[in-house]
Design a protein around this motif. Structure first.
Motif, PDB file in Angstrom:
ATOM      1  N   GLN A 146     -27.215 -96.567 -59.962  1.00  0.00           N
ATOM      2  CA  GLN A 146     -26.019 -95.784 -59.682  1.00  0.00           C
ATOM      3  C   GLN A 146     -26.375 -94.511 -58.908  1.00  0.00           C
ATOM      4  OE1 GLN A 146     -22.875 -95.539 -63.091  1.00  0.00           O
ATOM      5  NE2 GLN A 146     -24.806 -95.923 -64.115  1.00  0.00           N
ATOM      6  N   PRO A 147     -25.732 -94.278 -57.769  1.00  0.00           N
ATOM      7  CA  PRO A 147     -25.988 -93.007 -57.069  1.00  0.00           C
ATOM      8  C   PRO A 147     -25.571 -91.807 -57.929  1.00  0.00           C
ATOM      9  CG  PRO A 147     -24.327 -94.364 -55.903  1.00  0.00           C
ATOM     10  CD  PRO A 147     -24.809 -95.167 -57.049  1.00  0.00           C
ATOM     11  N   GLU A 148     -24.676 -92.059 -58.902  1.00  0.00           N
ATOM     12  CA  GLU A 148     -24.216 -90.987 -59.799  1.00  0.00           C
ATOM     13  C   GLU A 148     -25.363 -90.299 -60.544  1.00  0.00           C
ATOM     14  OE1 GLU A 148     -22.668 -93.838 -59.336  1.00  0.00           O
ATOM     15  OE2 GLU A 148     -20.492 -93.573 -59.503  1.00  0.00           O
ATOM     16  N   TRP A 149     -26.495 -90.982 -60.740  1.00  0.00           N
ATOM     17  CA  TRP A 149     -27.594 -90.329 -61.468  1.00  0.00           C
ATOM     18  C   TRP A 149     -28.067 -89.073 -60.751  1.00  0.00           C
ATOM     19  CZ3 TRP A 149     -27.428 -91.899 -66.110  1.00  0.00           C
ATOM     20  CH2 TRP A 149     -27.343 -93.254 -66.464  1.00  0.00           C
ATOM     21  N   ALA A 150     -27.809 -89.007 -59.439  1.00  0.00           N
ATOM     22  CA  ALA A 150     -28.262 -87.827 -58.678  1.00  0.00           C
ATOM     23  C   ALA A 150     -27.222 -86.715 -58.658  1.00  0.00           C
ATOM     24  CB  ALA A 150     -28.598 -88.246 -57.248  1.00  0.00           C
ATOM     25  N   ASN A 151     -26.072 -86.968 -59.276  1.00  0.00           N
ATOM     26  CA  ASN A 151     -24.971 -85.994 -59.210  1.00  0.00           C
ATOM     27  C   ASN A 151     -24.611 -85.533 -60.620  1.00  0.00           C
ATOM     28  OD1 ASN A 151     -22.531 -84.685 -58.997  1.00  0.00           O
ATOM     29  ND2 ASN A 151     -21.476 -86.351 -57.921  1.00  0.00           N
ATOM     30  N   PRO A 152     -25.023 -84.310 -60.993  1.00  0.00           N
ATOM     31  CA  PRO A 152     -24.795 -83.852 -62.371  1.00  0.00           C
ATOM     32  C   PRO A 152     -23.327 -83.956 -62.813  1.00  0.00           C
ATOM     33  CG  PRO A 152     -26.238 -82.326 -61.209  1.00  0.00           C
ATOM     34  CD  PRO A 152     -25.773 -83.329 -60.194  1.00  0.00           C
ATOM     35  N   ALA A 153     -22.385 -83.802 -61.882  1.00  0.00           N
ATOM     36  CA  ALA A 153     -20.967 -83.907 -62.259  1.00  0.00           C
ATOM     37  C   ALA A 153     -20.588 -85.337 -62.640  1.00  0.00           C
ATOM     38  CB  ALA A 153     -20.077 -83.429 -61.111  1.00  0.00           C
ATOM     39  N   LYS A 154     -21.453 -86.293 -62.313  1.00  0.00           N
ATOM     40  CA  LYS A 154     -21.156 -87.702 -62.583  1.00  0.00           C
ATOM     41  C   LYS A 154     -22.018 -88.276 -63.707  1.00  0.00           C
ATOM     42  CE  LYS A 154     -17.976 -89.219 -59.672  1.00  0.00           C
ATOM     43  NZ  LYS A 154     -16.819 -89.972 -60.197  1.00  0.00           N
ATOM     44  N   TRP A 155     -22.835 -87.448 -64.303  1.00  0.00           N
ATOM     45  CA  TRP A 155     -23.743 -87.939 -65.334  1.00  0.00           C
ATOM     46  C   TRP A 155     -23.022 -88.525 -66.537  1.00  0.00           C
ATOM     47  CZ3 TRP A 155     -28.944 -87.706 -67.196  1.00  0.00           C
ATOM     48  CH2 TRP A 155     -29.861 -87.770 -66.137  1.00  0.00           C
ATOM     49  N   VAL A 156     -21.972 -87.853 -66.971  1.00  0.00           N
ATOM     50  CA  VAL A 156     -21.248 -88.351 -68.151  1.00  0.00           C
ATOM     51  C   VAL A 156     -20.741 -89.752 -67.863  1.00  0.00           C
ATOM     52  CG1 VAL A 156     -19.258 -88.004 -69.650  1.00  0.00           C
ATOM     53  CG2 VAL A 156     -20.631 -86.037 -68.930  1.00  0.00           C
ATOM     54  N   LYS A 157     -20.188 -89.930 -66.688  1.00  0.00           N
ATOM     55  CA  LYS A 157     -19.691 -91.250 -66.312  1.00  0.00           C
ATOM     56  C   LYS A 157     -20.833 -92.266 -66.231  1.00  0.00           C
ATOM     57  CE  LYS A 157     -17.383 -93.836 -62.739  1.00  0.00           C
ATOM     58  NZ  LYS A 157     -18.555 -94.642 -62.387  1.00  0.00           N
ATOM     59  N   ALA A 158     -21.924 -91.883 -65.577  1.00  0.00           N
ATOM     60  CA  ALA A 158     -23.034 -92.829 -65.405  1.00  0.00           C
ATOM     61  C   ALA A 158     -23.510 -93.335 -66.772  1.00  0.00           C
ATOM     62  CB  ALA A 158     -24.170 -92.162 -64.639  1.00  0.00           C
ATOM     63  N   GLU A 159     -23.552 -92.435 -67.737  1.00  0.00           N
ATOM     64  CA  GLU A 159     -24.061 -92.843 -69.056  1.00  0.00           C
ATOM     65  C   GLU A 159     -23.100 -93.732 -69.840  1.00  0.00           C
ATOM     66  OE1 GLU A 159     -26.378 -90.250 -71.507  1.00  0.00           O
ATOM     67  OE2 GLU A 159     -26.652 -88.829 -69.868  1.00  0.00           O
ATOM     68  N   THR A 160     -21.850 -93.814 -69.434  1.00  0.00           N
ATOM     69  CA  THR A 160     -20.943 -94.727 -70.146  1.00  0.00           C
ATOM     70  C   THR A 160     -21.340 -96.189 -69.929  1.00  0.00           C
ATOM     71  OG1 THR A 160     -19.335 -94.873 -68.332  1.00  0.00           O
ATOM     72  CG2 THR A 160     -18.950 -93.148 -69.965  1.00  0.00           C
ATOM     73  N   CYS A 161     -22.282 -96.442 -69.029  1.00  0.00           N
ATOM     74  CA  CYS A 161     -22.688 -97.841 -68.767  1.00  0.00           C
ATOM     75  C   CYS A 161     -23.457 -98.457 -69.936  1.00  0.00           C
ATOM     76  CB  CYS A 161     -23.516 -97.939 -67.501  1.00  0.00           C
ATOM     77  SG  CYS A 161     -25.208 -97.326 -67.638  1.00  0.00           S
ATOM     78  N   PHE A 162     -24.023 -97.637 -70.805  1.00  0.00           N
ATOM     79  CA  PHE A 162     -24.969 -98.190 -71.778  1.00  0.00           C
ATOM     80  C   PHE A 162     -24.314 -99.073 -72.850  1.00  0.00           C
ATOM     81  CE2 PHE A 162     -27.605 -94.726 -70.035  1.00  0.00           C
ATOM     82  CZ  PHE A 162     -28.646 -95.519 -69.598  1.00  0.00           C
ATOM     83  N   GLU A 163     -23.075 -98.792 -73.171  1.00  0.00           N
ATOM     84  CA  GLU A 163     -22.397 -99.678 -74.124  1.00  0.00           C
ATOM     85  C   GLU A 163     -22.356-101.102 -73.560  1.00  0.00           C
ATOM     86  OE1 GLU A 163     -21.538 -99.248 -77.120  1.00  0.00           O
ATOM     87  OE2 GLU A 163     -20.003-100.741 -77.582  1.00  0.00           O
ATOM     88  N   GLU A 164     -22.045-101.203 -72.281  1.00  0.00           N
ATOM     89  CA  GLU A 164     -21.999-102.519 -71.649  1.00  0.00           C
ATOM     90  C   GLU A 164     -23.398-103.133 -71.548  1.00  0.00           C
ATOM     91  OE1 GLU A 164     -19.489-102.740 -68.137  1.00  0.00           O
ATOM     92  OE2 GLU A 164     -20.688-104.408 -67.401  1.00  0.00           O
ATOM     93  N   LEU A 165     -24.401-102.310 -71.240  1.00  0.00           N
ATOM     94  CA  LEU A 165     -25.783-102.814 -71.198  1.00  0.00           C
ATOM     95  C   LEU A 165     -26.184-103.386 -72.549  1.00  0.00           C
ATOM     96  CD1 LEU A 165     -27.781-100.188 -69.119  1.00  0.00           C
ATOM     97  CD2 LEU A 165     -27.400-102.585 -68.604  1.00  0.00           C
TER      98      LEU A 165
END
Lengths: 463, 463
Positions: free
Chosen positions: B403-422
């Motif tokens: 996810q390019p979001e990992w490089a954007n602190p404003a998007k970190w919360v969103k990026a981490e929501t992926c783990f439930e699905e993982l």
């Protein structure tokens, strides 16, 4: 599960901001547990509209846990299973049907069934939102719900004193805690997360919705008897049409969703004037049954921009004695039909916690502030992961419905591989272990009360 | 589960095309069940390379069902749990760690753990592919596996006669059925689905991989003791690095995956010369631990284009008496680490079926052709949905890692929501109910044998 009678004990006082379905369900559950509660609704009357809504069997079991009176309200408001009540097969299903291809000249009603999942007996019950809310409100004693109260500010003067709510009309109310059930445009969320924070506001999902109610006889002519009387999702490139029976099976609730690559012009106004032509364009070349239904939409109708909290999810749902629940916490797009169901799960978690808060305050001598903060911290820990998953998943399933691959025969095999995932996602919603959640909630609160889990550093401050 | 001894009974004769891990496991299982089998491998020797591979506990239980000798071969080939064997916590985990952000000056080894899933005791076991295959081959009697046999054609002269396999060296073999375990570039797939059909060939996933083995002492210096001795996935924008211990914990197997928006120049050649510089560029600005590991890759090394069958999945895995299994059927990208595990599940399904085929032929007098067609039809019905889901899911999880979001602190919360699905996706792989699969397989075959399910109209024809 009757509420514990707190003889002589003093209950915490909760303010619920927002008199929608989730707010009122929560109020009913708190009252049943002898938790003092007041509901403040900004509108003149109640906030729900005449559109359809469906609850899963699991959400209805959660309602039963919160207060059986809620289920009674649902059933007296004209809710029906979304299936046709066929004796040979009385179960409810989700049905995805080919909306675009596979025309058959010898049978103009033919549409290929792509996938079907069994949701069990009375797996879904549909009703009209406004009718359900009206029935729910009757369960609440007079005086609990106050309309025309638009929240302006939440102020906490001193840690051990009450929280002050200031309304736009200049009035003020003091309570021990605030739960924001004020929906997708939540003012409480903005207060907790801060003005200007993108997580405080919903964002455009790039889908627009057109809704209507169609009398059953007209729906049967358009679709055929079976399709009209049963829930169906017609899918195809960049759009889908969903319908299911409502109002005692006298009507179908039909919603057309259309992909829109453009930005939405105005974040504050999610409804704009639309026309049947917009939908005719989106469904041009689709199966005649779909076009028949589109023709039954009014010529002029509202176009609803679908907003959600996917782009910038709330990093937490609680701050001190303030908490978010339902759409205020995790507004999702409606493609799982599970937004309100998830709000009901939230309400079950919160009534479980606030009953414990009263016990802590009365029996363990914990301060109200401390007990409420621990309760909301627990709520955040228990509910955030699942509800944010739902926001993501609702986006994902719509992406599947709107796959451009549906229009490309060479890509059909690939497009259909999505259904295994759709099934898993639906099961995760339907088979939610709410009894497990109640146990985890009680344990999470007890552990925090015993100091076994680190308390949050987030506390209410003035805004 | 010893094989039934077919005294005097004549077994069907199966040809397995491809002597990779799945092909040889399948051969071992068939031999144990007294099913006659020959394996034809196109290469001079065996096809596996010196890279690492890990099997889930579930896949190892499937191997046990196929033949306990397979598990013995795995364990004698230096397989180890991917955890560090810590007595306090002996379980294996998947660990996703922040590869990009969260630098800490006071602790150069610090990387934030983003998510961790418990796979249980010996949840994964890693080994080297070539060593495992070598150990496996020893289980097979001499003469069963023939090398330098590249398949050219499959011919069926008459329905009730044997199938002829023609090899590129001009030799010919006659068998009753063919199972293509010939991997991602399967010739059998091309024969079944047709030359020129895009589903006959793998396509580029737009990820390239760089692999190496690193001695444990160097890995510890680069990462720290704990990270080196335990499986970790370092994630960040457009790339990830995964490593786990192999070879009796003397080395780590490290693989760097890099997103590549460009087309791959040559579909026939998935390996190209690469250099450490390519990876240095991809991981520039990442956490120093990640860069330390990158520095331990050789200066010149192969660059592997990751291909899979996602774009155009096979619409069916069987045609008459020809069938596909493992990567030949459903080559996936390696991001779940479950491609070979899924092939092992396939092998368990096939050995279950072919044992039944021999019983049908010997006891019910069913023709070999009919019995084999029904078996492969059953295999297709049982295995296709899950294995195609795996192809999709492997793509999906890599999208999350990159996810390019990992490089954007404003998007970190969103990026981490992926783990439930993982987590859900990992559980679906790990907690596969293979006993349920065996039951369904036997029932599916019996129902088809009894004419309760429609037989496929796909039959072998000359190619």
């Amino acid at each position: 599960m009757p509420g514990t009678v707190l003889e002589g004990g003093e209950s915490v006082e909760i303010a619920i901001i927002g008199g929608g379905i989730v707010g009122v369900i929560l109020a009913v559950g708190l009252l049943r547990r002898n938790v003092k509660v007041r509901v403040f609704e900004q509108a003149q009357g109640f906030r729900e509209i005449g559109a359809g809504i469906a609850f899963t069997a699991n959400a209805i079991r959660c309602m039963e846990q919160i207060d059986p009176a809620i289920v009674t309200a649902l059933r007296t408001s004209g809710s029906v299973p979304t299936s046709d009540g066929n004796e040979d097969d009385p179960n409810d299903y989700l049905r995805w049907i080919d909306g675009y291809n596979q025309l058959r000249e010898d049978d103009p009603y033919y549409q290929r069934m792509l996938y079907k999942i069994d949701a069990g007996y009375r797996g879904f019950e549909g009703c009209r939102r406004d009718q359900f809310l009206e029935a729910l409100v009757k369960v609440v004693p007079p005086g609990v719900i106050e309309c025309k109260k638009r929240l302006e500010k939440i102020e906490e003067q001193e840690q051990e004193k009450k929280i002050s709510l200031k309304f736009v009309d200049g009035t003020m109310v003091e309570v021990d805690a605030v739960i924001g059930c004020d929906g997708i445009k939540s003012r409480v969320r903005e207060i907790i997360l801060g003005g200007g924070n993108p997580a405080s506001y919903p964002h455009y999902t790039h889908k627009v919705a057109y809704r209507t109610l169609i009398p059953m006889d007209e729906a049967i002519k358009a679709l055929d008897d079976y399709k009209a009387k049963n829930q169906h999702i017609h899918i195809g490139p960049n759009a889908h049409l969903i319908h299911y029976p409502v109002a005692g099976r006298k009507m179908i609730n039909a919603t057309a969703f259309v992909s829109d690559p453009n930005p939405w012009p105005n974040d504050k106004q999610m409804v704009a004037p639309g026309s049947r032509e917009d939908i005719e364009t989106a469904f041009a070349g689709w199966n005649p049954c779909v076009r028949n239904v589109v023709n039954l939409f009014p010529k002029k109708l509202d176009k609803w921009a679908v907003f959600d909290l996917w782009d910038y999810p709330a990093p937490y749902y609680n701050k001190g004695r303030i908490c978010l629940a339902g759409d205020a916490a995790h507004a999702s797009s409606p493609h799982h039909g599970a937004g309100a169901c998830t709000g009901v799960e939230d309400a079950l978690c919160l009534v479980t916690l606030l009953k414990q808060v009263n016990l802590s305050v009365q029996e363990s001598g914990l301060s109200k502030r401390k007990a409420l903060s621990l309760a909301f911290e627990t709520f955040n820990a228990i509910r955030r992961t699942r509800s944010q998953w739902l926001v993501n998943s609702s986006r994902r399933v719509c992406d599947f419905y709107h796959q451009p691959e549906w229009a490309n025969p060479a890509k059909w095999v690939k497009a259909e591989t999505c259904f295994e995932e759709l099934k898993d996602r639906s099961y995760k919603i339907w088979h939610f272990d709410y009894e497990g959640m109640i146990k985890e909630t009680l344990k999470g609160y007890a552990d925090r009360e015993a100091g076994l889990l680190p308390a949050s550093s987030r506390e209410t401050s003035e805004h």
